[in-house]
Design a protein around this motif. Structure first.
Motif, PDB file in Angstrom:
ATOM      1  N   ARG A   4       2.453   3.223   9.338  1.00 50.89           N
ATOM      2  CA  ARG A   4       3.358   2.257   8.708  1.00 50.89           C
ATOM      3  C   ARG A   4       2.538   1.177   8.006  1.00 50.89           C
ATOM      4  NH1 ARG A   4       3.314   1.115  14.157  1.00 50.89           N
ATOM      5  NH2 ARG A   4       2.775  -1.024  14.738  1.00 50.89           N
ATOM      6  N   GLU A  25       0.111  10.289   5.244  1.00 53.41           N
ATOM      7  CA  GLU A  25      -1.086  10.811   4.585  1.00 53.41           C
ATOM      8  C   GLU A  25      -2.304  10.672   5.493  1.00 53.41           C
ATOM      9  OE1 GLU A  25      -3.441  10.255   0.297  1.00 53.41           O
ATOM     10  OE2 GLU A  25      -1.711   9.021   0.815  1.00 53.41           O
ATOM     11  N   ARG A  44      -4.561   4.117  -3.036  1.00 46.87           N
ATOM     12  CA  ARG A  44      -3.149   4.003  -2.672  1.00 46.87           C
ATOM     13  C   ARG A  44      -2.831   5.089  -1.650  1.00 46.87           C
ATOM     14  NH1 ARG A  44      -4.112   0.071  -4.730  1.00 46.87           N
ATOM     15  NH2 ARG A  44      -3.144  -1.016  -6.494  1.00 46.87           N
ATOM     16  N   TYR A  45      -2.074   4.701  -0.623  1.00 44.09           N
ATOM     17  CA  TYR A  45      -1.747   5.633   0.457  1.00 44.09           C
ATOM     18  C   TYR A  45      -0.237   5.694   0.658  1.00 44.09           C
ATOM     19  CZ  TYR A  45      -6.692   4.995   1.535  1.00 44.09           C
ATOM     20  OH  TYR A  45      -8.052   4.922   1.450  1.00 44.09           O
ATOM     21  N   ARG A  46       0.203   6.831   1.203  1.00 48.61           N
ATOM     22  CA  ARG A  46       1.611   7.033   1.535  1.00 48.61           C
ATOM     23  C   ARG A  46       1.756   7.327   3.011  1.00 48.61           C
ATOM     24  NH1 ARG A  46       3.065  11.583  -2.778  1.00 48.61           N
ATOM     25  NH2 ARG A  46       0.976  12.200  -2.135  1.00 48.61           N
ATOM     26  N   GLN A  47       2.937   7.095   3.524  1.00 46.03           N
ATOM     27  CA  GLN A  47       3.187   7.309   4.945  1.00 46.03           C
ATOM     28  C   GLN A  47       3.011   8.789   5.291  1.00 46.03           C
ATOM     29  OE1 GLN A  47       6.936   5.799   6.207  1.00 46.03           O
ATOM     30  NE2 GLN A  47       6.400   5.751   8.355  1.00 46.03           N
ATOM     31  N   ASN A  62      -3.555   9.328  10.685  1.00 41.65           N
ATOM     32  CA  ASN A  62      -2.455   9.403   9.723  1.00 41.65           C
ATOM     33  C   ASN A  62      -1.884   8.013   9.489  1.00 41.65           C
ATOM     34  OD1 ASN A  62      -2.564  12.249   9.523  1.00 41.65           O
ATOM     35  ND2 ASN A  62      -1.356  12.453  11.386  1.00 41.65           N
TER      36      ASN A  62
END
Length: 544
Positions: A114, A146, A141-144, A111
């Motif tokens: 940060r 994910e 593009r990734y999000r926290q 996951n």
């Protein structure tokens, strides 16, 4: 106590994967450090600690003298605790380093924890991994929080512990994804011979089958493209071309340059170059967007690939024939043969040579050599101009064709837009008519509802009037019954009064006759009133 210590050590071994021998060594080192704290400045070089691995019996010696546990205090116990924690952490780091070092070249999932200066820190559970900026695809593009899957590139030792470096651009990521999606690859039936990748844009993969009955390309594509679609989804829409590997280099190059069709293949083994001849309409397709297709094909094949159109090749050959040595100024048949024997068999070679190098040719002097070089350069310049003019004419022709095609596409697009507008307007008209019909229906329904409400109100009013009439009738009947009852009561009272007046009249003497006549007259007057007229109460009820 010993059994508890043994169970704790077994639990740590199961949970953290640290061997029991390493834990025993950590405890022994901690006990030695604690013993040194107890002895202080005394000689501590001979301190040893021994632990029985079966019974966990602990003994500490300073030379031949045994140190008892009662001698240990709070400070020495705290020192032993710190040493044990430090040793367990070091052993845990070693276990993680060895574990992930063996897994280099495989995939791992985690996951997004940060972001640090463009790098992504991935939580793997027991430890963390780093996905550097240079190993990330530009389009991804990734999000926290994910979920992310990466290719283990390397594992490095750092003061903070092992650092696991991941990659999303390595060709091995594509290979491992196909191994997961295609069972034939993991079973060894289908083999991946090579991968060429430009991360985030396009990849080419060459596959072969060890069994004749199994189609390598079909196995990788899957039913209706299901397998390759899963790989493309994981790569965030990156295009993947699957080509069939062939031991014959010509056939393999034709497959690698697909979807373009190749007319002719020329291989130069000395320079390790391959020249492909294609038709004019296939040239742009073979080269690809910004030369991407030919670059990937070159990586996949392992040779440099030059692509030319057949028209250019024919023109080059025709112009090369014009570059005849005999057409140079001052060169006859004999001089041409002498130049060929000396190694100057083409006009470009003479143009590239110096005048001094041509002096060794029989019959060629200094002036002749200079004339040959100048003439060769002029001939090449003229031919290059002709080639450039031909290319320019072709470019203009191609540009015109592109403009015409663009105009046709624009016209078709405009027609399509007009047709779409007409369809939309027709749909809107239909919707408007439907809405009008629905509105009319709703109005009618509302009218019907209003009429129904009115009829209900009329019915309710009629029912209320009937109830009011009934109540008035009941009230009138009650009043009549009350009046009748009152009249009955009054008549009874009058009768009783008459009876009372008659009895004393009989008993009285004659002297009192005049006195008795008066109440009798009154009674008779009352009877007349009862018979002739109604009481005031009766008059009131009649008026009501």
């Amino acid at each position: 106590m010993n059994d508890e210590l043994l169970s704790v050590l077994e639990h740590i071994e199961r949970e953290k994967g640290i061997k029991k021998e390493v834990l025993f060594q950590a405890i022994e080192a901690a006990l030695i450090s604690a013993a040194r704290k107890v002895l202080g400045k005394k000689d501590t070089e001979g301190i040893t600690a021994k632990i029985d691995h079966e019974t966990c019996e602990i003994k500490i010696y300073n030379g031949d003298e045994e140190i008892r546990s009662a001698e240990f205090g709070r400070i020495s116990a705290q020192t032993a605790k710190q040493v044990i924690i430090q040793k367990i952490r070091e052993a845990e780091r070693d276990v993680i380093f060895e574990d992930y070092t063996e897994r280099i070249g495989t995939l791992v999932s985690g996951n997004v924890h940060r972001f640090e200066r463009g790098a992504i820190v991935v939580d793997l559970g027991k430890t963390e991994a780093v996905l550097p900026r240079r190993e990330q695809c530009q389009k991804e593009r990734y999000r926290q929080g994910e979920r992310i899957r990466g290719y283990i590139l390397r594992v490095e030792r750092t003061p903070k512990g092992p650092e696991i470096v991941l990659s999303r651009t390595h060709p091995g990521l594509v290979k491992r994804l196909f191994e997961i999606e295609v069972p034939e690859i993991s079973d060894g039936i289908v083999e991946i011979k090579g991968i060429a990748r430009e991360a985030g844009e396009r990849s080419k993969i060459a596959v072969s089958s060890k069994e004749e009955k199994v189609d390598a390309v079909g196995a990788c594509v899957g039913m209706r493209g299901s397998r390759v679609k899963n790989v493309v989804k994981e790569l965030y829409g990156e295009r993947v071309d699957i080509v069939r590997w062939n031991s014959e280099i010509k056939e393999f190059v034709k497959a690698a340059i697909s979807p373009a069709e190749v007319a002719e293949v020329r291989i130069d083994t000395d320079t390790n170059r391959i020249e492909l001849m294609v038709e004019n309409d296939q040239l742009s397709l073979a080269i690809g967007k910004h030369g991407q297709n030919v670059r990937l094909a070159s990586k996949l094949v392992g040779c440099e690939i030059d692509i030319r159109s057949k028209v250019d090749a024919k023109e080059k050959e025709a112009l090369a024939k014009k570059l005849n040595l005999s057409k140079l100024a001052g060169v006859g048949k004999k001089t041409a043969e002498d130049l060929k024997k000396a190694g100057f068999d083409t006009v470009p070679k003479i143009a590239a040579a110096k005048a001094a190098e041509l002096l060794g040719v029989p019959g060629v002097g200094a002036k002749t050599a200079e004339k040959l070089v100048a003439s060769a350069k002029e001939m090449i310049a003229d031919i290059s101009k002709k080639m450039e003019s031909i290319k320019q004419a072709r470019r203009e022709q191609d540009q015109k064709e592109k403009v015409e095609e663009a105009a046709k596409e624009i016209a078709e697009a405009e027609k399509a837009e007009e047709a779409a507008k007409e369809v939309i307007e027709a749909e809107k008209a239909e919707e408007a008519t439907k809405e009008d019909g629905e509105a009319e229906k709703t109005e009618e329904a509302t009218k019907e509802d209003g009429e129904a409400e009115k009829t209900e109100e009329v019915v309710k009013e009629a029912a209320e009037e009937e109830k009011a009439e009934e109540t008035t009738k009941e009230a009138a009947e009650e009043e009549k019954s009350e009046e009748v009852a009152k009249e009955d009561d009054e008549t009874e009272k009058v009768k009783e009064a008459k009876k009372e007046t008659k009895e004393p009249a009989i008993k009285k003497e004659p002297e009192t006759e005049d006195e008795d006549e008066e109440p009798q007259k009154d009674a008779e007057a009352d009877e007349k009133k009862d018979g002739d007229g109604d009481s005031p109460k009766d008059n009131d009820t009649k008026e009501e």
